[in-house]
Write a protein that holds these residues in place. Structure first.
Motif, PDB file in Angstrom:
ATOM      1  N   ALA A  26       0.828  -1.207   0.000  1.00 50.48           N
ATOM      2  CA  ALA A  26       0.000   0.000   0.000  1.00 50.48           C
ATOM      3  C   ALA A  26       0.860   1.254   0.000  1.00 50.48           C
ATOM      4  N   ILE A  27       1.925   1.249   0.807  1.00 50.32           N
ATOM      5  CA  ILE A  27       2.811   2.417   0.902  1.00 50.32           C
ATOM      6  C   ILE A  27       3.495   2.680  -0.435  1.00 50.32           C
ATOM      7  N   GLY A  80      14.005   9.601 -10.879  1.00 44.52           N
ATOM      8  CA  GLY A  80      15.035  10.491 -10.381  1.00 44.52           C
ATOM      9  C   GLY A  80      14.908  10.778  -8.896  1.00 44.52           C
ATOM     10  N   VAL A  81      14.451   9.767  -8.134  1.00 45.72           N
ATOM     11  CA  VAL A  81      14.268   9.945  -6.695  1.00 45.72           C
ATOM     12  C   VAL A  81      15.060   8.893  -5.933  1.00 45.72           C
ATOM     13  N   PRO A  82      15.447   9.174  -4.693  1.00 44.82           N
ATOM     14  CA  PRO A  82      16.103   8.157  -3.869  1.00 44.82           C
ATOM     15  C   PRO A  82      15.183   6.962  -3.670  1.00 44.82           C
ATOM     16  N   PHE A  83      15.782   5.796  -3.561  1.00 41.47           N
ATOM     17  CA  PHE A  83      15.041   4.548  -3.361  1.00 41.47           C
ATOM     18  C   PHE A  83      14.047   4.651  -2.207  1.00 41.47           C
ATOM     19  N   ILE A  87       9.281   3.949  -0.433  1.00 44.78           N
ATOM     20  CA  ILE A  87       8.806   3.188   0.723  1.00 44.78           C
ATOM     21  C   ILE A  87       8.722   4.062   1.965  1.00 44.78           C
ATOM     22  N   ALA A  88       8.664   5.380   1.738  1.00 45.18           N
ATOM     23  CA  ALA A  88       8.649   6.323   2.857  1.00 45.18           C
ATOM     24  C   ALA A  88       7.257   6.445   3.480  1.00 45.18           C
ATOM     25  N   PHE A 121      11.970   5.291   7.255  1.00 43.82           N
ATOM     26  CA  PHE A 121      11.408   5.690   5.978  1.00 43.82           C
ATOM     27  C   PHE A 121      10.347   6.765   6.222  1.00 43.82           C
ATOM     28  N   ASP A 122      10.797   7.976   6.521  1.00 46.77           N
ATOM     29  CA  ASP A 122       9.850   9.007   6.941  1.00 46.77           C
ATOM     30  C   ASP A 122       9.926  10.276   6.116  1.00 46.77           C
ATOM     31  N   GLY A 123      10.376  10.194   4.891  1.00 42.00           N
ATOM     32  CA  GLY A 123      10.402  11.387   4.057  1.00 42.00           C
ATOM     33  C   GLY A 123      11.644  11.446   3.193  1.00 42.00           C
TER      34      GLY A 123
END
Length: 209
Positions: A26-27, A80-83, A87-88, A121-123
């Protein structure tokens, strides 16, 4: 990291892992859709850029499929985003303790490779910190990360061969460290008959929201 089938595991046992897997689907689905729409990509366009099929992207966005770690890397690179952005979860700015007994591990089916995030994984973030474990004599191949991504590795236990792009492989022993460009194919190979343990700091050019 390779595109072999991966799953989330809990240090507490398989029962917890099933719940985590459902939550993860879901995330990831919500984050993928938000990032894709924000950047103005259609599913077809993102599929072409990432090499992941439109059908699979659709299943991920609807939470019907938990992607492999290799698939996540491909999608993150295309966006173009961090992995970790995929999953944040939302979180505050207070100190957060990450108990080893509560850790969630990305683990290969044969359990020859595990990756444990040593950050919440908070942002968005520009730097990520991982613990990697390689089974005896195992080689783990990694997909290229986003342009400009660098990996800083230190070997805590064992002897490991690191290969990056067209450069000659480098052998590291316990206590040795290496910094290399990770936007090319690269690999980690355990040269010993015991498990190898590494700590990885991954740095992106910028934290992308």
């Amino acid at each position: 990291m390779s595109d072999a089938t991966f799953r989330l595991e809990s240090s507490e046992g398989d029962g917890d892992a099933k719940d985590v897997l459902v939550d993860l689907a879901a995330i990831v689905g919500n984050n993928l859709r938000r990032l894709r729409v924000r950047q103005g990509h259609s599913l077809e366009r993102l599929a072409k850029q990432s090499g992941v099929s439109r059908a699979m992207l659709g299943q991920i966005e609807t939470g019907k499929s938990v992607p492999t770690i290799g698939t996540l890397w491909k999608v993150a690179s295309a966006l173009g985003v961090p992995f970790a952005r995929l999953i944040a979860t939302e979180g505050g700015h207070r100190a957060q303790v990450l108990r080893r007994t509560e850790a969630k591990l990305l683990t290969s089916n044969q359990r020859q490779f595990t990756s444990r995030a040593l950050f919440p994984f908070d942002g968005e973030r520009q730097v990520e910190f991982y613990e990697l474990r390689l089974a005896p004599l195992h080689r783990e191949d990694a997909e290229p990360h986003a342009a400009g991504t660098r990996e800083n590795l230190v070997v805590a236990k064992g002897a490991v061969e690191i290969s990056s792009g067209s450069e000659r492989p480098v052998v590291l022993s316990a206590g040795d460290a290496i910094l290399f460009e990770a936007d090319v194919p690269h690999s980690y190979r355990n040269l010993g008959v015991d498990e190898a343990v590494l700590y990885l700091v991954m740095t992106y050019v910028e934290a992308v929201g």
